[in-house]
Design a protein around this motif. Sequence first.
Motif, mmCIF file in Angstrom:
data_model
loop_
_atom_site.group_PDB
_atom_site.id
_atom_site.type_symbol
_atom_site.label_atom_id
_atom_site.label_comp_id
_atom_site.label_asym_id
_atom_site.label_seq_id
_atom_site.Cartn_x
_atom_site.Cartn_y
_atom_site.Cartn_z
ATOM 1 N N MET A 1 0.791 -1.224 0.000
ATOM 2 C CA MET A 1 0.000 0.000 0.000
ATOM 3 C C MET A 1 0.833 1.288 0.000
ATOM 4 N N PRO A 2 2.066 1.289 0.521
ATOM 5 C CA PRO A 2 2.863 2.516 0.438
ATOM 6 C C PRO A 2 3.153 2.945 -1.000
ATOM 7 N N GLN A 3 2.908 2.052 -1.962
ATOM 8 C CA GLN A 3 3.216 2.361 -3.352
ATOM 9 C C GLN A 3 2.069 3.059 -4.082
ATOM 10 N N VAL A 4 0.942 3.281 -3.397
ATOM 11 C CA VAL A 4 -0.201 3.920 -4.047
ATOM 12 C C VAL A 4 -0.602 5.174 -3.289
ATOM 13 N N GLN A 5 -1.228 6.088 -4.003
ATOM 14 C CA GLN A 5 -1.756 7.286 -3.371
ATOM 15 C C GLN A 5 -3.044 6.961 -2.625
ATOM 16 N N TYR A 10 -8.610 1.625 -0.289
ATOM 17 C CA TYR A 10 -8.597 0.211 -0.669
ATOM 18 C C TYR A 10 -8.620 -0.724 0.540
ATOM 19 N N LEU A 11 -8.788 -0.178 1.741
ATOM 20 C CA LEU A 11 -8.629 -0.977 2.956
ATOM 21 C C LEU A 11 -9.934 -1.487 3.551
ATOM 22 N N TYR A 37 -13.202 5.913 -5.222
ATOM 23 C CA TYR A 37 -13.838 5.807 -3.903
ATOM 24 C C TYR A 37 -14.363 7.156 -3.435
ATOM 25 N N THR A 38 -13.589 8.211 -3.628
ATOM 26 C CA THR A 38 -13.980 9.531 -3.132
ATOM 27 C C THR A 38 -15.238 10.057 -3.803
ATOM 28 N N ILE A 39 -15.503 9.599 -5.011
ATOM 29 C CA ILE A 39 -16.722 9.995 -5.719
ATOM 30 C C ILE A 39 -17.864 9.037 -5.392
#
Length: 248
Positions: A1-5, A10-11, A37-39
């Motif tokens: 997960m550190p590799q994505v913004q 996604y959790l 997700y934010t939308i």
Amino acid sequence: MPQVQTPAQYLGGERNSVVKARESLKGRVCLATPDAYTIGMSNHGLQVLYDAVNRRADWACERVFAPWPDMERLLREHDVPLYSLETFTPLFEFDIVGFTLQYDLGYSNVLTILDLGRIPLHVTARRLDDPLIIAGGPCAENPEPMADFIDAFVIGDGEETLPAVADAWLEIRASAGSRSEALQALAARFPWLYVPSCYALEEHDGRLIPTARDDTIPQAVRPAVVADLDGIPLPPAPIVPLIRTVQD
């Protein structure tokens, strides 16, 4: 997960999200939003449908959203299928995957979600045990652009129709000899359900007009309408997103 913004999208594990034991369930639906997700988490309709299914003890409703390109790249590189947020279940293991079509710019994301979820893109390539792919929302009123990829379109309101389709699909699938037979039986049962494979397109005065291939299929699809909106319960405990959404 550190590799994505913004890895929190996604959790899963948000406050008021619902996780049910699989062994206690008759079936499972995954509501798919072909956007970030934010939308998607700003859509009140998602919360209403999520609650409508999860109110039932024998069904579970989970969620999935279109990943950003960095997450999509990692999923493909590591050969990990796209999963639901509640139980991290790959999409191909669900009984039904239901898309909300809010605008046509999201159509390509529908295909991305299907592909990442390891569900055959085309209706004709799916087997009987593959998930039923349904769609609703404003763009379902003009279904033909996505007819090659969506098994059935719910025309009209979804609060009462989604649970009805869910029950019917499990019943029909259990006794059907093929997927096409199951889809035809589903189309014959509901006047508000448009199943493209059960119709032939004919051109009249420059317009494409669907014509039912069988007498058991409704010639005209009528929209489902909730007669009493006050009778539809609102979610008493909506999911609280882990990150800031576009409308909160």
